[in-house]
Design an enzyme around this catalytic site. Structure first.
Site, mmCIF file in Angstrom:
data_model
loop_
_atom_site.group_PDB
_atom_site.id
_atom_site.type_symbol
_atom_site.label_atom_id
_atom_site.label_comp_id
_atom_site.label_asym_id
_atom_site.label_seq_id
_atom_site.Cartn_x
_atom_site.Cartn_y
_atom_site.Cartn_z
ATOM 1 N N ARG A 270 1.141 11.917 -9.880
ATOM 2 C CA ARG A 270 1.624 10.651 -9.336
ATOM 3 C C ARG A 270 3.050 10.369 -9.797
ATOM 4 O O ARG A 270 3.754 9.555 -9.214
ATOM 5 C CB ARG A 270 0.733 9.492 -9.803
ATOM 6 C CG ARG A 270 -0.706 9.541 -9.301
ATOM 7 C CD ARG A 270 -1.424 8.259 -9.736
ATOM 8 N NE ARG A 270 -2.868 8.332 -9.537
ATOM 9 C CZ ARG A 270 -3.498 8.014 -8.401
ATOM 10 N NH1 ARG A 270 -2.797 7.601 -7.360
ATOM 11 N NH2 ARG A 270 -4.805 8.099 -8.303
ATOM 12 N N ASP B 210 -3.689 6.010 6.437
ATOM 13 C CA ASP B 210 -4.108 7.267 7.055
ATOM 14 C C ASP B 210 -4.974 6.885 8.265
ATOM 15 O O ASP B 210 -4.472 6.614 9.343
ATOM 16 C CB ASP B 210 -4.852 8.068 5.987
ATOM 17 C CG ASP B 210 -5.197 9.481 6.418
ATOM 18 O OD1 ASP B 210 -4.589 9.978 7.368
ATOM 19 O OD2 ASP B 210 -6.085 10.097 5.795
ATOM 20 N N GLU C 135 0.845 -1.196 0.000
ATOM 21 C CA GLU C 135 0.000 0.000 0.000
ATOM 22 C C GLU C 135 0.879 1.245 0.000
ATOM 23 O O GLU C 135 2.018 1.226 0.457
ATOM 24 C CB GLU C 135 -0.919 -0.063 1.233
ATOM 25 C CG GLU C 135 -1.855 1.101 1.444
ATOM 26 C CD GLU C 135 -2.868 1.336 0.328
ATOM 27 O OE1 GLU C 135 -2.447 1.542 -0.819
ATOM 28 O OE2 GLU C 135 -4.078 1.370 0.623
ATOM 29 N N ASP C 136 0.341 2.329 -0.537
ATOM 30 C CA ASP C 136 1.114 3.567 -0.571
ATOM 31 C C ASP C 136 1.123 4.275 0.777
ATOM 32 O O ASP C 136 2.160 4.713 1.254
ATOM 33 C CB ASP C 136 0.595 4.522 -1.672
ATOM 34 C CG ASP C 136 -0.913 4.770 -1.586
ATOM 35 O OD1 ASP C 136 -1.591 4.124 -0.769
ATOM 36 O OD2 ASP C 136 -1.421 5.613 -2.349
ATOM 37 N N VAL D 22 0.120 14.533 1.360
ATOM 38 C CA VAL D 22 1.333 14.301 0.572
ATOM 39 C C VAL D 22 0.972 13.782 -0.812
ATOM 40 O O VAL D 22 -0.073 13.177 -1.005
ATOM 41 C CB VAL D 22 2.294 13.318 1.274
ATOM 42 C CG1 VAL D 22 2.845 13.911 2.558
ATOM 43 C CG2 VAL D 22 1.607 11.979 1.557
ATOM 44 N N LYS E 284 0.690 7.525 8.348
ATOM 45 C CA LYS E 284 0.312 8.734 9.102
ATOM 46 C C LYS E 284 -0.217 8.295 10.455
ATOM 47 O O LYS E 284 -1.422 8.107 10.627
ATOM 48 C CB LYS E 284 -0.804 9.484 8.353
ATOM 49 C CG LYS E 284 -0.336 10.419 7.285
ATOM 50 C CD LYS E 284 -1.511 11.253 6.785
ATOM 51 C CE LYS E 284 -1.240 11.846 5.427
ATOM 52 N NZ LYS E 284 -2.456 12.449 4.838
#
Ligand code: IMP
Ligand code: MG
Length: 188
Positions: free
Chosen positions: A170, A108, A104-105, A158, A136
């Site tokens: 991206r 959050d 996963e990027d 971000v 995060k």
């Protein structure tokens, strides 16, 4: 309406290319050690994780396969997760009995991955772990165990290195923070 150039909406470069490269090499080494002699399927969550996946998998030295899944929060263009998630595109392969590592990027609130892991666990993988480039920590609402973290980052929006601002930018080779109140679409 025009699309603003990245340079006009960047506040700071939070994680430059060399730090990304070095940390991803470390993650690749750790994953390679942990999955030595074991089956491994990387599940990349579209679209944000594609650049991370492509760099990470080249730092993984054990044989593995990849597959993709796309989920979406209701509320298109929202910059924060709505907490309601649905599958937009499912995996092409069965994960039953497999060692699955979700790539996963960013995590959050944790709601997206909470949903994905609940869905995938029902399919009977042998193991299910999570690797995220960015974390995060302050924003977490759902406590999900994360096995590999690239960087803990502060609570700021971000983008770059796969992450978007309204689906743009991206392609930036680094992770940047967004200038306060900046928008991609603007006049002139
Ligand atoms: P969560 O469900 O709140 O953990 O949100 C995870 C998803 O929200 C990520 O997969 C991203 O698509 C998106 N997201 C959260 N924070 C950011 C950010 O700072 N930049 C870009 N996308 C973000
Ligand atoms: Mg994502």
């Amino acid at each position: 309406m025009t699309v603003r150039n990245a340079g006009d909406i960047i506040d700071t470069i939070l994680i430059p290319e060399d730090r990304l490269r070095a940390r991803i090499a470390e993650l690749g080494r750790a994953i390679s050690e942990d999955y030595e002699g074991r089956d491994l399927l990387l599940v990349s969550i579209l679209k944000g994780s594609v650049i991370f996946l492509s760099d990470l998998m080249r730092c993984i030295t054990v044989p593995h396969q990849i597959d993709f899944m796309a989920v979406s929060s209701y509320g298109v263009g929202a910059r924060i997760s709505s907490g309601v998630v649905r599958i937009v595109m499912d995996l092409a392969t069965s994960i039953e009995g497999r060692n699955v590592l979700i790539v996963e990027d960013i995590i959050d609130t944790g709601e997206t991955l909470d949903y994905i892991t609940r869905i995938l666990r029902e399919r009977g993988p042998k193991s299910l772990r999570i690797c995220t480039l960015l974390n995060k920590v302050e924003r977490r609402r759902v406590d999900i165990p994360v096995d590999y973290v690239g960087f803990d980052i502060p609570n700021a929006y971000v983008f770059g290195y796969g992450l978007d601002v309204d689906e743009f930018h991206r392609n930036l080779p680094f992770v940047a923070t967004l200038r306060d109140g900046a928008t991609v679409h603007g006049a002139g």
